[in-house]
Design an enzyme around this catalytic site. Sequence first.
Site, PDB file in Angstrom:
ATOM      1  N   CYS A   2       1.251  -1.189  -0.239  1.00 30.60           N
ATOM      2  CA  CYS A   2       0.262  -0.414  -0.270  1.00 30.60           C
ATOM      3  C   CYS A   2       0.806   1.172  -0.177  1.00 30.60           C
ATOM      4  O   CYS A   2       1.856   1.683   0.317  1.00 30.60           O
ATOM      5  CB  CYS A   2      -0.715   0.167   1.335  1.00 30.60           C
ATOM      6  SG  CYS A   2      -1.240  -1.270   1.509  1.00 30.60           S
ATOM      7  N   ARG A  27       1.745   1.817  -5.538  1.00 28.63           N
ATOM      8  CA  ARG A  27       1.320   0.591  -4.845  1.00 28.63           C
ATOM      9  C   ARG A  27      -0.154  -0.009  -4.694  1.00 28.63           C
ATOM     10  O   ARG A  27      -0.112  -1.262  -3.981  1.00 28.63           O
ATOM     11  CB  ARG A  27       2.022   1.450  -4.278  1.00 28.63           C
ATOM     12  CG  ARG A  27       3.614   1.854  -3.981  1.00 28.63           C
ATOM     13  CD  ARG A  27       3.550   2.933  -2.740  1.00 28.63           C
ATOM     14  NE  ARG A  27       4.254   1.727  -1.528  1.00 28.63           N
ATOM     15  CZ  ARG A  27       5.148   0.729  -1.456  1.00 28.63           C
ATOM     16  NH1 ARG A  27       6.260   1.084  -2.646  1.00 28.63           N
ATOM     17  NH2 ARG A  27       5.016  -0.184  -0.297  1.00 28.63           N
ATOM     18  N   TRP A  75      -3.787  -1.424  -0.789  1.00 27.75           N
ATOM     19  CA  TRP A  75      -3.813  -2.786  -1.858  1.00 27.75           C
ATOM     20  C   TRP A  75      -3.949  -3.711  -0.961  1.00 27.75           C
ATOM     21  O   TRP A  75      -3.230  -4.443  -0.120  1.00 27.75           O
ATOM     22  CB  TRP A  75      -2.756  -3.071  -2.732  1.00 27.75           C
ATOM     23  CG  TRP A  75      -2.349  -3.657  -3.491  1.00 27.75           C
ATOM     24  CD1 TRP A  75      -2.047  -6.036  -3.134  1.00 27.75           C
ATOM     25  CD2 TRP A  75      -2.691  -4.643  -4.756  1.00 27.75           C
ATOM     26  NE1 TRP A  75      -1.955  -6.066  -3.889  1.00 27.75           N
ATOM     27  CE2 TRP A  75      -2.422  -5.156  -4.711  1.00 27.75           C
ATOM     28  CE3 TRP A  75      -3.542  -3.519  -5.589  1.00 27.75           C
ATOM     29  CZ2 TRP A  75      -2.724  -6.340  -6.273  1.00 27.75           C
ATOM     30  CZ3 TRP A  75      -3.925  -3.549  -6.535  1.00 27.75           C
ATOM     31  CH2 TRP A  75      -2.972  -5.662  -7.386  1.00 27.75           C
ATOM     32  N   ASN A 101       0.882   0.181   5.644  1.00 27.89           N
ATOM     33  CA  ASN A 101       1.531  -0.810   4.828  1.00 27.89           C
ATOM     34  C   ASN A 101       2.270  -2.294   5.523  1.00 27.89           C
ATOM     35  O   ASN A 101       2.692  -2.172   6.446  1.00 27.89           O
ATOM     36  CB  ASN A 101       2.410  -0.296   3.923  1.00 27.89           C
ATOM     37  CG  ASN A 101       2.967  -1.341   3.034  1.00 27.89           C
ATOM     38  OD1 ASN A 101       1.899  -2.090   2.037  1.00 27.89           O
ATOM     39  ND2 ASN A 101       4.298  -0.789   2.087  1.00 27.89           N
ATOM     40  N   GLY A 102       1.619  -3.548   5.104  1.00 31.32           N
ATOM     41  CA  GLY A 102       1.968  -4.293   5.657  1.00 31.32           C
ATOM     42  C   GLY A 102       0.652  -5.505   6.212  1.00 31.32           C
ATOM     43  O   GLY A 102      -0.175  -5.135   5.766  1.00 31.32           O
ATOM     44  N   GLU A 485       8.840 -20.949 -18.808  1.00 30.99           N
ATOM     45  CA  GLU A 485       9.019 -19.527 -18.524  1.00 30.99           C
ATOM     46  C   GLU A 485       9.700 -18.139 -18.767  1.00 30.99           C
ATOM     47  O   GLU A 485       9.540 -17.336 -19.229  1.00 30.99           O
ATOM     48  CB  GLU A 485       8.693 -19.452 -16.697  1.00 30.99           C
ATOM     49  CG  GLU A 485       7.869 -18.360 -16.366  1.00 30.99           C
ATOM     50  CD  GLU A 485       6.976 -17.532 -16.851  1.00 30.99           C
ATOM     51  OE1 GLU A 485       5.709 -18.171 -17.209  1.00 30.99           O
ATOM     52  OE2 GLU A 485       6.866 -16.155 -16.166  1.00 30.99           O
ATOM     53  N   LYS A 489       9.383 -15.129 -21.017  1.00 28.58           N
ATOM     54  CA  LYS A 489       9.295 -13.984 -20.663  1.00 28.58           C
ATOM     55  C   LYS A 489      10.282 -13.674 -22.624  1.00 28.58           C
ATOM     56  O   LYS A 489      10.150 -12.313 -22.088  1.00 28.58           O
ATOM     57  CB  LYS A 489      10.731 -14.291 -19.735  1.00 28.58           C
ATOM     58  CG  LYS A 489      10.652 -14.462 -18.716  1.00 28.58           C
ATOM     59  CD  LYS A 489       8.937 -13.543 -18.049  1.00 28.58           C
ATOM     60  CE  LYS A 489       7.955 -13.492 -18.690  1.00 28.58           C
ATOM     61  NZ  LYS A 489       6.611 -13.105 -17.295  1.00 28.58           N
ATOM     62  N   GLU A 492       7.842 -12.624 -25.222  1.00 25.12           N
ATOM     63  CA  GLU A 492       6.856 -11.484 -24.513  1.00 25.12           C
ATOM     64  C   GLU A 492       7.430 -10.263 -24.995  1.00 25.12           C
ATOM     65  O   GLU A 492       7.174  -9.273 -25.472  1.00 25.12           O
ATOM     66  CB  GLU A 492       6.113 -11.604 -23.853  1.00 25.12           C
ATOM     67  CG  GLU A 492       6.469 -11.784 -22.574  1.00 25.12           C
ATOM     68  CD  GLU A 492       5.388 -12.245 -21.278  1.00 25.12           C
ATOM     69  OE1 GLU A 492       4.313 -11.761 -21.327  1.00 25.12           O
ATOM     70  OE2 GLU A 492       6.207 -12.237 -20.299  1.00 25.12           O
ATOM     71  N   HIS A 508      12.404 -35.525 -30.613  1.00 19.80           N
ATOM     72  CA  HIS A 508      12.033 -36.260 -31.626  1.00 19.80           C
ATOM     73  C   HIS A 508      11.682 -34.619 -32.589  1.00 19.80           C
ATOM     74  O   HIS A 508      10.506 -34.501 -33.101  1.00 19.80           O
ATOM     75  CB  HIS A 508      10.643 -36.031 -30.807  1.00 19.80           C
ATOM     76  CG  HIS A 508      11.121 -37.797 -29.305  1.00 19.80           C
ATOM     77  ND1 HIS A 508      10.897 -38.359 -30.529  1.00 19.80           N
ATOM     78  CD2 HIS A 508      11.189 -37.606 -28.082  1.00 19.80           C
ATOM     79  CE1 HIS A 508      11.191 -39.849 -28.700  1.00 19.80           C
ATOM     80  NE2 HIS A 508      11.156 -38.861 -27.657  1.00 19.80           N
ATOM     81  N   LYS A 607      -1.945  -6.799 -19.751  1.00 27.48           N
ATOM     82  CA  LYS A 607      -1.678  -6.890 -18.050  1.00 27.48           C
ATOM     83  C   LYS A 607      -3.001  -7.702 -18.001  1.00 27.48           C
ATOM     84  O   LYS A 607      -2.410  -8.742 -16.793  1.00 27.48           O
ATOM     85  CB  LYS A 607      -1.838  -5.624 -17.097  1.00 27.48           C
ATOM     86  CG  LYS A 607      -1.208  -6.391 -15.973  1.00 27.48           C
ATOM     87  CD  LYS A 607       0.688  -6.532 -15.534  1.00 27.48           C
ATOM     88  CE  LYS A 607       1.057  -7.417 -14.660  1.00 27.48           C
ATOM     89  NZ  LYS A 607       1.575  -8.656 -14.856  1.00 27.48           N
TER      90      LYS A 607
HETATM   91  O1  M6R Z   1      -4.215 -12.700 -14.598  1.00 24.97           O
HETATM   92  P1  M6R Z   1      -3.901 -13.919 -14.900  1.00 24.97           P
HETATM   93  O2  M6R Z   1      -2.489 -14.824 -14.269  1.00 24.97           O
HETATM   94  O3  M6R Z   1      -4.824 -14.460 -14.939  1.00 24.97           O
HETATM   95  O4  M6R Z   1      -3.119 -13.580 -16.534  1.00 24.97           O
HETATM   96  C1  M6R Z   1      -2.584 -14.622 -17.179  1.00 24.97           C
HETATM   97  C2  M6R Z   1      -1.509 -14.287 -18.232  1.00 24.97           C
HETATM   98  O5  M6R Z   1      -2.432 -13.698 -19.510  1.00 24.97           O
HETATM   99  C3  M6R Z   1      -0.066 -13.851 -18.023  1.00 24.97           C
HETATM  100  O6  M6R Z   1       0.163 -14.917 -17.102  1.00 24.97           O
HETATM  101  C4  M6R Z   1       0.696 -13.881 -18.879  1.00 24.97           C
HETATM  102  O7  M6R Z   1       1.091 -14.703 -19.697  1.00 24.97           O
HETATM  103  C5  M6R Z   1       1.735 -13.241 -18.344  1.00 24.97           C
HETATM  104  N1  M6R Z   1       1.728 -11.300 -18.272  1.00 24.97           N
HETATM  105  C6  M6R Z   1       3.206 -13.060 -19.339  1.00 24.97           C
HETATM  106  O8  M6R Z   1       3.993 -12.776 -18.662  1.00 24.97           O
END
Ligand code: M6R
Length: 612
Positions: A2, A27, A75, A101-102, A485, A489, A492, A508, A607
């Site tokens: 927060c 925050r 938050w 905050n905490g 993952e 990263k 994207e 394969h 996001k």
């Molecule tokens: O909010 P969510 O975790 O449901 O979102 C799922 C995906 O859109 C999200 O994990 C996306 O793949 C990431 N932003 C990638 O870094």
Amino acid sequence: MCGIVGYVGYRKILSVLMDGLKRLEYRGYDSAGVTWPEHGSLVRVRTRGKLSRLEEALEEHRGTDSTAGLGHTRWATHGEPTQQNAHPHSDCTGELVVVHNGIIENYYSLREQLTAEGHKFKSETDTEVLAHLIEKYLQDDIEAAVRKALADASGAYAIGVLWARRPDVLVAARKHSPLVLGISEGEAFMASDVPALLPYTRDVIFLDDGEMAILSGSGINIRSVTTGDDIEKTVQQISWDASMAEKAGYKHFMLKEIYEQPDAILNTFRGRVVPGTGEIRLPEIGIGREVISRLKRIVFLACGTSWHAGLVGKYWIEKWAKIPVEVDLASEFRYRDLLIDQDVLTIPISQSGETADTLAGLRIAKERGSSIVSICNVLGSTITRESDGTVYTHAGPEIGVASTKAFTSQLTALFILALFLAKERNAMTDEDASEKIGTLISLPGIIEKHLPEWHNQCRDLADEFYTKSDFLYLGRHLQFPIALEGALKLKEISYIHAEGYAAGEMKHGPIALIDRNMPVVAIVPGDHVYEKMISNVEEVKSRRGIVITLGREGDEELKRISNAMIACPDAEAEINPFIYTVPLQLMAYEIALARGCDVDQPRNLAKSVTVE
Ligand code: M6R
């Protein structure tokens, strides 16, 4: 996470507080509130939603002459994001308020005790116990009362306290949550982060754990929370510009969030694991022992990075709780012929709690009689509201589109959940659980220690490889999802084509891609599939591929066959997914940076994906 702002001096309070809160809105932004003294009592205005709502509500108070007060942007962690749960929180009299905050870990028992003593609670928050605790100890010395109250509270806090009878003084204290003080002639400030102070002063004092501060127009006194003894602190000069300050000096939110991971992990297990006993506390799980004991299957539902977290969680749950686990992409799950009934537990995993496919899958599973326990970072989001229970990740808001701290917090929640299920089903002894808890607790320190070195190494790697057009990521067992993952990263944020593969699958198909231009990132910790991974690396080498490995410090064999190697600590196998994730995030970040990409807001991505 927060945002707190406090001021005492000669300026009109509302503009200082609102200006500061706007600079801290990153925050937290689900509700906000401010308070100031007026005519011997405290005015308190709180609203749900973004700061613009609070601004509207403050219209009628524009004329106030007050020059002291506290503000907060929230938050949510305990209690829905409602007006009632918004800070500041007050004691029974309304004369004393607290912003926080905490997380107060023992808030539940404190609340019961204070209620029995006659205190009346008005919110569902953990913070409100602090207001009542201070009230309990308050006679005429606010500083002493805060000290006594904090001696009873365990957990993490940065707090600001205002008492109507001492309207010219603010009390601040800190333990495990950030708080910075600002000083200037005739005025003093407190804030969760530097940006809130920059329009007024660049002279700051960073409060450390166990320290409290008494702020007034004539200066700031710092004391020890435990003893009350004076503490000498150095005033530091801040040279950041406003945009650097919002990111705490980091170039991007993504980088800041990568560095926040030790705290995000700690905040997610804080109060849920009891070291030395094997006890796991998840009262928020929302399903009883009878449901857990009859479970025949668990289904994880998620998208993107959250799906990768589910893939790791599967290994832990199957190994420890002995329950079969399926990990479904929510977008596929919703159109399948599903075999789901009341003996299946569905676990949606979502950072935002609003992802359309995950939500749709949740609803279908629920219709078929499945219990729903979500793992989510946003309190009060749709997925949490439609679940029987939620194990929250306490990562704080994640601003960068690329998920980093949310992912390792999801892993933390899954780790705890797996232990919890194992204990509930008598599949694990207290001793074994206690050992695993110890391993988990060691993680934040391990990551914190290695972050700077990993970052340096990744800068060098980026210099060397940022012009490449394709990458392959390989891992086995717990590291297979981490390879996925790592590839996600990179693609994207840098727009480089990258694929993650289970290393055993290379022969394969993907092996056909390997040539002298193709970097292959192999994750090779010292686990039970080490030899197999070494063979895969050799296969890449013998086809002249470029091998970048992540492996154990001191693994000379691996180093010898690698073109470049990132050294990671030799840890218990079960926490390797956390450890190996972090350098992969840094590598993606540095490569994207070298290519001039918009790291925080990559093209075509959002996001929160609330459409199908
Ligand atoms: O909010 P969510 O975790 O449901 O979102 C799922 C995906 O859109 C999200 O994990 C996306 O793949 C990431 N932003 C990638 O870094």
